[in-house]
Design an enzyme around this catalytic site. Structure first.
Site, short mmCIF file in Angstrom:
data_model
loop_
_atom_site.label_atom_id
_atom_site.label_comp_id
_atom_site.label_asym_id
_atom_site.label_seq_id
_atom_site.Cartn_x
_atom_site.Cartn_y
_atom_site.Cartn_z
N ASP A 44 11.44 24.96 7.84
CA ASP A 44 11.72 23.64 7.06
C ASP A 44 10.24 23.40 5.58
OD1 ASP A 44 13.19 23.22 4.57
OD2 ASP A 44 15.09 22.56 6.26
N LYS A 82 12.34 21.70 -3.31
CA LYS A 82 12.33 20.73 -3.91
C LYS A 82 11.08 21.01 -4.93
CE LYS A 82 15.08 18.21 -1.38
NZ LYS A 82 15.27 17.88 -0.02
N TYR A 92 16.89 18.18 9.11
CA TYR A 92 18.39 18.80 7.96
C TYR A 92 17.94 19.66 7.36
CZ TYR A 92 21.70 18.83 3.96
OH TYR A 92 22.75 19.11 2.35
C1 PLP Z 1 16.35 19.13 0.22
C2 PLP Z 1 16.74 19.49 1.64
C3 PLP Z 1 17.53 20.91 1.87
C4 PLP Z 1 18.26 21.28 1.17
O1 PLP Z 1 17.08 21.39 0.25
P1 PLP Z 1 19.35 21.49 -1.33
O2 PLP Z 1 18.08 22.33 -1.93
O3 PLP Z 1 19.15 20.16 -2.11
O4 PLP Z 1 20.15 22.29 -0.60
C5 PLP Z 1 16.87 20.86 3.01
N1 PLP Z 1 15.80 21.32 4.09
C6 PLP Z 1 15.35 19.69 3.77
C7 PLP Z 1 14.10 19.47 5.06
C8 PLP Z 1 14.68 19.59 2.63
O5 PLP Z 1 14.75 18.44 3.01
#
Ligand code: PLP
Length: 447
Positions: free
Chosen positions: A253, A286, A158
């Site tokens: 990511d 995060k 994601y």
């Molecule tokens: C949480 C998450 C996102 C999205 O971040 P948001 O601040 O919720 O938009 C993207 N990539 C990864 C791997 C995530 O865990």
């Protein structure tokens, strides 16, 4: 300890459910599904979401006053636990000096410098307000810099909800069995090539077919949105080699894994195994906001200088680099750099997983678990899965019984079996022991 008094426990449980239920009924009238992010709705596991009243350290309290040991921590950001005194003080001081200016501040430089000092692959970065924004812009940058359109992503990873990345994503989407979203034009999804995670042969085939059209490859180096699945070192290495050979941008990511599995993110773990390979762009979020809306993307100088106002790739944000959010992020990064921080966090996380594993074995339930730093994942499967299809073979009904068994005992894990879990520095030995004890009871009844 309400468990010693069954009558009181039952009474508390009833009022607790009622208060949350009442709020959920009200919420549903004005907010779609009652929530502002789908997985919070408990659709996968059933039951009533807990409305949080307040949180402190490793705990939060719901609308009925019940306390939970929190293993979600806002899905990762709360690595220090809730209301850490140093962070709280930094936020209060920053708030008193102004909420938002729409003009640069010194704190943005400090945060960029702090992140760059921890991640050697990053030479420059830009701050934004969410991981979605960061991932979306990283893709635009890869496309702008290469003049190509195609993107490779992996099933179960994601990267936020930007159109190009909402193709067979994990987490909430997986929960709904909805591989993509309505409202994403087929023309957009067509440019996204979705491959199986950890499948090197498929990856090589994709590059040999489309190599000259691939702008970039985006991956979670440890996938945290299909629970917890590591990329094998071999697979990670092939991603790097193929991107280099074909002139594609490699994007890690690390929104979830950055500053969470290790101070230098998942990329520091792989760099230790295979020296010299690192991403071109890293997407972060995060933990770097410590619970405030803050995210970032960064990488090689030549790439980052393609961004406006220097280059042709446009990106902007009214609240980007927000002064209160940067204060929160800086204070958080300062705390996690204390000597021994990650050693203790990792030991505690492993202890929790070992305790769960022993309890599952005693109950005769198939179980496997993995963890790194303050992030963990467990499966009701005899062996760790390597990709999304294997994750999906988990016993959902049993997981849901386990989830509610834990919730009833005051232990809050993610309300879906496709999600990772998080231990914070605020979790004490007593919290971990109590959680293992609750897990042993819950798994025995979930059998
Ligand atoms: C949480 C998450 C996102 C999205 O971040 P948001 O601040 O919720 O938009 C993207 N990539 C990864 C791997 C995530 O865990």
């Amino acid at each position: 300890m309400v468990f010693f008094f069954p009558h009181i426990h039952t009474l508390l449980m009833t009022s607790r459910i009622d208060s949350n239920e009442a709020l959920m009924r009200r919420a549903r009238q004005v907010i779609p599904g009652g929530v502002n992010s789908p997985v919070r709705a408990f659709r996968a596991v059933g039951g009533t979401p807990r409305f949080v009243q307040r949180a402190q350290g490793p705990y939060f309290w719901d609308a009925g006053g019940a306390r939970y040991i929190d293993y979600i921590g806002s899905w990762g950001p709360m690595i220090l636990g809730h209301g850490h005194p140093a962070v709280l003080q930094a936020v209060q001081k920053a708030a008193a000096d102004g909420f938002s200016f729409g003009a640069p501040t010194e704190r943005e430089i400090e945060l960029a410098e702090a992140i760059i000092a921890l991640l050697p692959s990053i030479e420059m970065l830009r701050l934004v307000s969410s991981g979605t924004e960061a991932g979306m812009t990283a893709i635009r940058l890869a496309r702008g810099a290469t003049g190509r359109n195609k993107i490779i992503k992996f099933e179960g990873c994601y990267h936020g909800h930007a159109d190009a990345l909402l193709v067979k994503a994990g987490s909430g989407l997986a929960t709904f069995g909805n591989p993509t979203s309505a409202g994403v034009p087929a023309e957009v999804a067509r440019h996204t090539i979705v491959l199986e995670y950890n499948n090197t042969a498929q990856l090589e085939e994709a590059f040999s077919l489309h190599g000259a059209d691939i702008a970039g490859l985006i991956m979670e180096p440890i996938a945290g949105n299909m629970n917890f699945v590591r990329a094998t070192p071999e697979f990670t290495q092939r991603c790097r080699q193929l991107c280099t050979r074909h002139g594609a941008v490699l994007i890690y990511d690390e929104v979830m894994t950055g500053f969470r599995v290790a101070l230098g993110g998942a990329q520091s773990l792989y760099a230790r195994l295979v020296p010299g390979f690192e991403p071109d762009i890293t997407v972060m979020g995060k933990v770097i906001g410590g619970g405030m809306p803050l995210a970032a993307f960064g990488g090689k100088r030549a790439l980052m200088e393609q961004l406006a106002p220097l280059g042709p790739v446009y990106q902007a944000g009214t609240l980007s680099g927000n002064p209160v959010a940067t204060a929160c992020g800086l204070a958080t990064l300062r705390e996690i750099q204390r000597p021994g921080f990650f050693e203790t966090l990792a030991a505690n996380t492993c202890q929790l997983m070992d305790g769960f594993a022993a309890a599952a074995q005693a109950a005769g339930v198939p179980f496997s678990a993995d963890c790194e730093g303050g992030m963990f994942g467990f499966f009701l499967l005899p062996a760790l899965p390597q990709n999304y299809q294997q994750v999906m073979q988990s016993d959902a009904a049993r997981f849901n019984r386990l989830f509610h068994g834990l919730l009833d005992r005051g232990v809050y894990i993610a309300p879906a079996l496709y999600e990772a879990g998080f231990v914070s520095a605020a979790h004490t030995q007593a919290d971990l022991q109590a959680s293992i004890h609750a897990f042993a009871q819950a798994i025995a009844t979930a059998r």
